[in-house]
Each structure stands twice: as C-alpha cells, then as structure tokens.
Motif scaffolding. Sequence first.
Motif, short mmCIF file in Angstrom:
data_model
loop_
_atom_site.label_atom_id
_atom_site.label_comp_id
_atom_site.label_asym_id
_atom_site.label_seq_id
_atom_site.Cartn_x
_atom_site.Cartn_y
_atom_site.Cartn_z
N ILE A 1 11.30 2.89 -69.93
CA ILE A 1 10.94 2.03 -69.64
C ILE A 1 12.17 1.82 -69.74
N LEU A 2 12.54 0.39 -68.42
CA LEU A 2 13.55 -0.45 -68.21
C LEU A 2 13.81 -1.20 -69.15
N LYS A 3 14.36 -1.35 -69.73
CA LYS A 3 15.07 -2.78 -70.76
C LYS A 3 16.39 -3.18 -70.55
N PHE A 4 16.16 -5.15 -70.81
CA PHE A 4 17.56 -5.44 -70.29
C PHE A 4 17.65 -6.50 -70.86
N LYS A 5 18.92 -6.87 -71.06
CA LYS A 5 19.21 -8.76 -71.74
C LYS A 5 20.39 -8.87 -70.50
N VAL A 6 20.59 -9.98 -70.46
CA VAL A 6 21.14 -10.43 -69.51
C VAL A 6 21.96 -11.93 -69.79
N TYR A 7 23.21 -11.67 -70.07
CA TYR A 7 24.31 -12.69 -70.25
C TYR A 7 25.07 -13.49 -69.06
N LYS A 8 25.38 -14.80 -69.40
CA LYS A 8 26.16 -15.49 -68.49
C LYS A 8 27.19 -16.34 -68.99
N ASP A 9 28.79 -16.39 -69.18
CA ASP A 9 29.64 -16.80 -69.86
C ASP A 9 30.12 -16.91 -71.34
N GLY A 10 29.28 -15.03 -71.85
CA GLY A 10 28.91 -14.97 -73.53
C GLY A 10 28.02 -15.62 -73.75
N LYS A 11 26.91 -15.80 -72.58
CA LYS A 11 25.15 -16.54 -73.54
C LYS A 11 24.35 -15.61 -73.18
N ILE A 12 23.61 -15.24 -74.11
CA ILE A 12 21.99 -14.42 -72.99
C ILE A 12 20.77 -15.34 -72.17
N ILE A 13 20.87 -15.37 -71.41
CA ILE A 13 20.47 -16.12 -70.55
C ILE A 13 18.73 -15.76 -70.85
N ASN A 14 18.17 -16.42 -70.69
CA ASN A 14 16.20 -17.16 -70.67
C ASN A 14 15.73 -16.74 -69.37
N LEU A 15 15.51 -15.58 -68.77
CA LEU A 15 15.29 -15.17 -67.76
C LEU A 15 14.19 -15.65 -67.12
N PHE A 16 13.28 -16.90 -67.72
CA PHE A 16 12.13 -17.38 -67.17
C PHE A 16 12.54 -18.87 -66.88
N ASP A 17 14.08 -19.06 -67.13
CA ASP A 17 14.39 -20.24 -66.72
C ASP A 17 13.61 -20.86 -65.38
N LYS A 18 13.82 -22.18 -64.40
CA LYS A 18 13.83 -21.35 -63.13
C LYS A 18 14.76 -21.17 -62.14
N ASN A 19 15.86 -21.30 -62.69
CA ASN A 19 17.10 -21.09 -61.80
C ASN A 19 17.10 -19.70 -61.69
N TRP A 20 16.85 -18.73 -62.80
CA TRP A 20 16.22 -16.77 -62.65
C TRP A 20 15.08 -17.07 -62.12
N LYS A 21 15.18 -15.65 -61.00
CA LYS A 21 14.32 -14.69 -61.28
C LYS A 21 14.70 -13.49 -61.21
N ILE A 22 13.94 -12.16 -61.41
CA ILE A 22 14.30 -11.18 -61.28
C ILE A 22 13.37 -10.52 -60.90
N THR A 23 13.58 -9.60 -59.50
CA THR A 23 12.76 -8.72 -58.93
C THR A 23 13.40 -7.47 -58.11
N THR A 24 12.42 -6.32 -57.92
CA THR A 24 13.01 -5.28 -57.59
C THR A 24 12.40 -4.40 -56.46
N GLY A 25 13.23 -3.29 -56.16
CA GLY A 25 12.85 -2.51 -54.82
C GLY A 25 12.94 -1.68 -55.31
N LYS A 26 12.57 -0.28 -54.20
CA LYS A 26 12.06 0.97 -54.17
C LYS A 26 12.00 2.04 -55.47
N TYR A 27 10.54 1.23 -55.48
CA TYR A 27 9.43 2.00 -56.42
C TYR A 27 8.67 2.29 -56.14
#
Length: 324
Positions: free
Chosen positions: A28-54
């Motif tokens: 499984i690929l598991k990850f957390k993202v930080y911006k300006d030292g703060k953890i990001i809620n990736l369901f926020d409207k300004n964020w999007k996750i996509t994948t390719g080549k799978y």
Amino acid sequence: MKFFYISLLLYFFSGELVFSQPGAYSGILKFKVYKDGKIINLFDKNWKITTGKYTQLESQKPYDFPNFYQITPKGTPVGGMVSEDFYLDIIFKKDTMKILTPSFRSKDVILDSIPFMKGTFKIPQHIYDLKYLTDNKFKKYQPKINGNWELFKKNSFNCFIEKIESLDNVSQNNFSSYTNEFDYILIPDRQYYYFKENVIIETNDDENFSIYEVKDITEVTFWNRRLKSNKIKIKSLFYKENALYAIIDKFYGNTTGESYGIYKLHFVKDEIPDDFRNYLEMKQTTEDYNAIEKFIEKYPNHWPGYDLEQIKSDYEKKNKSFKN
C-alpha cells in the motif's frame, strides 16, 4: 567508526530495520502532505490527488484526516498490479507536485512527511529502503526521505561505473551476498566506504554520510534494452593510485546475461559534465556490445530475435556518433 559499523550491523539484525513488510498479496502507498510546516487536509477544495501509469487499483480506503491517505493496488500472488513508472500527483490550485514513488507492488511504502513543492521528484528505491538507517538522530545522511527534497528534483548522488577490465567470473562466496550487513573499506585520510549490492555510503568523520547509487551512465543500451541499477552487485572494493575500484557482477536481464569486471568508480553529487557523460557513455557502449556479442555467440537460443550482424551495425553507428 567501529561504533558506526557495529551499530549498522545491529540495525540490520534487529526487528526494527526490516524493510516495509508486504500485506497478504501486495503493498500500500501511504502518505501525508505538509505545507508551511502544517499537515494538509487533502479533501480541502484547493487540493487534489491523482495517479498515473498504474495497472489496476482497488477502491480507495476512505480518507480520514489527519490519518494517512492510502492507495492500494489490486493484489496478486506475486504483488500488486502497479507499473514501474507509477507516479503520484499532488495538486494545490494550479501547482503540481509529481512524485515518482518507490515500488509498492509487494510491500508498504510510507511517506509520512511530504513537503509540498512544485516540480517533479524521483524517490530512489535504495534511499527509501535505507530509511531505517537515515532516521538516526545522531547521524547526518544525505539524501534521505525526511531531509532536503530538493535533492530528489535532480539526478544527484550517483556513483557512475567505468569498466576497466573484464573477468570470466567472480567468487559468489561474498560476505554481503548472504547477509544483511554492509561490507566496508578504509582508505587513506580515514575515508570509509560502506557497500552493499548497488549502494555505497561514504564518510570521513562518522557523523556525516553521503549515500550513492552505483549505476551505469545510461539505463538504456544501444540496442534498446533497459538496464536496472539494482542488477549491479558490488562484490568488493579496492583502492589504487588515488582511485576507488569495484569488482562487479552485472546482470543484463537474461538467464545467461551476467557480465563481470573491474570498474573504476566516479562519485558525482551533482549533475555530471556533458563531456564526461559522453566519455562514460562511449565506454559503456563498448562494454555492452562486448557483453551481448559474447552472450549471443555462447547461448544463441537464449536470445531469440537478436541478430548479431544487426547488433554490430547498431553498435558501429552508435560509436560513430561519439566521434562526430
């Protein structure tokens, strides 16, 4: 330095150091993202996750902030169906961070602190696999997963190989081949080089360590076969006339495609100069030609579709391009 070596062995033989363990069929690929030292809620409207080549992914486990975002490949008995050039896109408004992740076909990959930055980042497999070591709070390693991600933007910390002499065979009774330990060599000026498989770790003060991937100057041969640096196996190192050399077992990807030799090692932390790159590629082209010529003549039935005359013609054309 002895303390480091003993510690390294203890890491390898302790339960903590074992590389990420696979699930029943795949990782499984598991990850957390930080911006300006703060953890990001990736369901926020300004964020999007996509994948390719799978190849094929299962339905995603519901994302529960601030827990890990998870990507799960469809499992098979031999690993998840994820292509080797899989990538992850983390998008913030109009900026995209593209990450070429380590393989999670058959084991979990956990990136617990991705620092969001615009650009493309390639995480080498060997760097991820050494995370148990580089997380040591009392030692400084570069590059490392929880370090300066700018280093993953460029092709850095490479140890390029230059074949000096061919060998008919090398001893397989090699200490590091059958254990999880690093071998090492000490050269003048108290410089230590630890080595295992296709990785060399360099230090001269037992506090600061540089991790190099031992590799060819190009991953593609002149007859268009892709080589992998993890098919390069260092059998031993030796020091001569102010240069470091390795005895290497290289696997070309066929059951008979092994080549052995003595190689001069070139350590490059940043980008390699064009003229030196061309020189090494010219040397590798000759090495690859000598290898495949030997393979085809000795084991013609193992190389269906490979015509020796065509290979020779392609080699001559490639060689001429270096002289122009």
